[in-house]
Design a protein around this motif. Sequence first.
Motif, PDB file in Angstrom:
ATOM      1  N   TRP A  60      84.610  13.299  25.210  1.00 20.16           N
ATOM      2  CA  TRP A  60      85.188  14.300  24.556  1.00 20.16           C
ATOM      3  C   TRP A  60      86.397  14.772  25.330  1.00 20.16           C
ATOM      4  N   PHE A  61      86.515  14.880  26.772  1.00 15.54           N
ATOM      5  CA  PHE A  61      87.455  15.421  27.369  1.00 15.54           C
ATOM      6  C   PHE A  61      88.676  14.382  27.913  1.00 15.54           C
ATOM      7  N   ILE A  62      88.341  13.098  27.655  1.00 15.71           N
ATOM      8  CA  ILE A  62      89.213  12.190  27.846  1.00 15.71           C
ATOM      9  C   ILE A  62      90.387  11.824  26.648  1.00 15.71           C
ATOM     10  N   GLU A  63      91.538  12.233  27.112  1.00 17.32           N
ATOM     11  CA  GLU A  63      92.710  12.060  26.150  1.00 17.32           C
ATOM     12  C   GLU A  63      92.945  10.547  25.834  1.00 17.32           C
ATOM     13  N   GLY A  64      93.077  10.090  24.356  1.00 19.18           N
ATOM     14  CA  GLY A  64      93.134   9.135  24.055  1.00 19.18           C
ATOM     15  C   GLY A  64      92.016   8.390  23.698  1.00 19.18           C
ATOM     16  N   ASP A  65      92.259   6.879  23.883  1.00 17.66           N
ATOM     17  CA  ASP A  65      90.855   6.136  23.818  1.00 17.66           C
ATOM     18  C   ASP A  65      90.156   5.883  25.161  1.00 17.66           C
ATOM     19  N   PHE A  66      89.052   6.264  25.112  1.00 20.26           N
ATOM     20  CA  PHE A  66      88.156   6.085  26.396  1.00 20.26           C
ATOM     21  C   PHE A  66      88.133   4.902  26.967  1.00 20.26           C
ATOM     22  N   ASP A  67      87.758   3.810  26.261  1.00 19.90           N
ATOM     23  CA  ASP A  67      87.709   2.472  27.054  1.00 19.90           C
ATOM     24  C   ASP A  67      89.247   2.070  27.586  1.00 19.90           C
ATOM     25  N   ALA A  68      90.167   2.454  27.106  1.00 22.77           N
ATOM     26  CA  ALA A  68      91.323   2.159  27.598  1.00 22.77           C
ATOM     27  C   ALA A  68      91.910   3.079  28.869  1.00 22.77           C
ATOM     28  N   TYR A  69      91.252   4.291  28.720  1.00 19.77           N
ATOM     29  CA  TYR A  69      91.257   5.115  29.678  1.00 19.77           C
ATOM     30  C   TYR A  69      90.735   4.576  31.111  1.00 19.77           C
ATOM     31  N   VAL A  70      89.379   4.342  30.810  1.00 20.06           N
ATOM     32  CA  VAL A  70      88.521   3.997  31.959  1.00 20.06           C
ATOM     33  C   VAL A  70      88.919   2.442  32.486  1.00 20.06           C
ATOM     34  N   MET A  71      89.821   1.744  31.732  1.00 24.11           N
ATOM     35  CA  MET A  71      90.252   0.379  31.965  1.00 24.11           C
ATOM     36  C   MET A  71      91.646   0.516  33.049  1.00 24.11           C
ATOM     37  N   GLN A  72      92.256   1.563  32.435  1.00 23.97           N
ATOM     38  CA  GLN A  72      93.436   1.999  33.238  1.00 23.97           C
ATOM     39  C   GLN A  72      92.981   2.692  34.638  1.00 23.97           C
ATOM     40  N   MET A  73      92.109   3.624  34.501  1.00 26.74           N
ATOM     41  CA  MET A  73      91.716   4.187  35.630  1.00 26.74           C
ATOM     42  C   MET A  73      91.081   3.168  36.912  1.00 26.74           C
ATOM     43  N   ARG A  74      90.884   2.158  36.609  1.00 30.15           N
ATOM     44  CA  ARG A  74      90.459   1.217  37.566  1.00 30.15           C
ATOM     45  C   ARG A  74      91.529   0.572  38.302  1.00 30.15           C
ATOM     46  N   GLN A  75      92.630   0.775  37.839  1.00 30.33           N
ATOM     47  CA  GLN A  75      94.077   0.257  38.483  1.00 30.33           C
ATOM     48  C   GLN A  75      94.268   1.047  39.607  1.00 30.33           C
ATOM     49  N   PRO A  76      94.671   0.602  40.950  1.00 26.33           N
ATOM     50  CA  PRO A  76      94.729   1.194  42.118  1.00 26.33           C
ATOM     51  C   PRO A  76      95.863   2.199  42.130  1.00 26.33           C
ATOM     52  N   HIS A  77      97.152   1.748  41.102  1.00 29.63           N
ATOM     53  CA  HIS A  77      98.294   2.695  41.391  1.00 29.63           C
ATOM     54  C   HIS A  77      98.348   3.937  40.256  1.00 29.63           C
ATOM     55  N   ILE A  78      97.119   4.037  39.521  1.00 29.87           N
ATOM     56  CA  ILE A  78      97.068   5.045  38.524  1.00 29.87           C
ATOM     57  C   ILE A  78      96.332   6.351  39.154  1.00 29.87           C
ATOM     58  N   TRP A  79      96.991   7.292  39.165  1.00 34.41           N
ATOM     59  CA  TRP A  79      96.707   8.839  39.892  1.00 34.41           C
ATOM     60  C   TRP A  79      95.465   9.387  39.077  1.00 34.41           C
ATOM     61  N   GLY A  80      94.438   9.802  39.731  1.00 36.29           N
ATOM     62  CA  GLY A  80      93.252  10.641  39.392  1.00 36.29           C
ATOM     63  C   GLY A  80      93.740  12.011  39.219  1.00 36.29           C
ATOM     64  N   GLY A  81      92.546  12.663  38.460  1.00 34.01           N
ATOM     65  CA  GLY A  81      92.698  14.219  38.286  1.00 34.01           C
ATOM     66  C   GLY A  81      91.457  14.858  38.118  1.00 34.01           C
ATOM     67  N   GLU A  82      91.424  15.743  37.189  1.00 36.03           N
ATOM     68  CA  GLU A  82      90.025  16.577  37.291  1.00 36.03           C
ATOM     69  C   GLU A  82      88.938  15.640  36.836  1.00 36.03           C
ATOM     70  N   PRO A  83      89.235  14.864  36.105  1.00 35.53           N
ATOM     71  CA  PRO A  83      88.098  14.082  35.185  1.00 35.53           C
ATOM     72  C   PRO A  83      87.470  13.167  36.680  1.00 35.53           C
ATOM     73  N   GLU A  84      88.373  12.651  37.241  1.00 32.23           N
ATOM     74  CA  GLU A  84      88.132  11.714  38.617  1.00 32.23           C
ATOM     75  C   GLU A  84      87.253  12.704  39.611  1.00 32.23           C
ATOM     76  N   LEU A  85      87.464  13.748  39.738  1.00 30.24           N
ATOM     77  CA  LEU A  85      87.069  14.752  40.723  1.00 30.24           C
ATOM     78  C   LEU A  85      85.389  14.997  40.289  1.00 30.24           C
ATOM     79  N   LEU A  86      85.389  15.414  38.941  1.00 26.78           N
ATOM     80  CA  LEU A  86      84.018  15.650  38.593  1.00 26.78           C
ATOM     81  C   LEU A  86      83.269  14.120  38.593  1.00 26.78           C
TER      82      LEU A  86
END
Length: 155
Positions: A60-86
């Motif tokens: 619910w707190f991930i903007e956009g498509d959840f699966d796309a977000y998680v797949m994108q977050m696996r990329q080393p150049h993508i910045w993390g933020g609050e969700p990743e700290l949690l």
Amino acid sequence: MDLGSGISGDGRCLFRSVVHGTCLRAGKHPPSESLEKELADELRDKVADEFIKRRKETEWFIEGDFDAYVMQMRQPHIWGGEPELLMSSHVLQVPITVYMRDKKFDSLKIIAEYGEEYGSENPVRVLYHGYGHYDALQSPSVTTPQTKSYMRRWK
């Protein structure tokens, strides 16, 4: 408290800061630049897995498509933020406190805390600069059973 450790701004700074802070929290010397990068990428991958594991409570707190977000977050150049700290707090089972510099009072202020369910003593401390960059802050030395298993790779 040291005002920052000079974490590289390579898209991994959040993960590098957490790795660096976890090391300091455990009373270890900070990892070398190359090991820090490797451990940051490992943490990033575990964070992405944690999102999937906790999908019902995080989607619910991930903007956009959840699966796309998680797949994108696996990329080393993508910045993390609050969700990743949690998710990092859950992966490492440690509290994480985020600070920001208060220029008006020339001090640091706490802007967020994650992982309170893992205690409140000796959190991993990170400094958010407000423009997408994180640094690690010095913290006292306390090792928990959860950080010991993660720290074995750092010896």
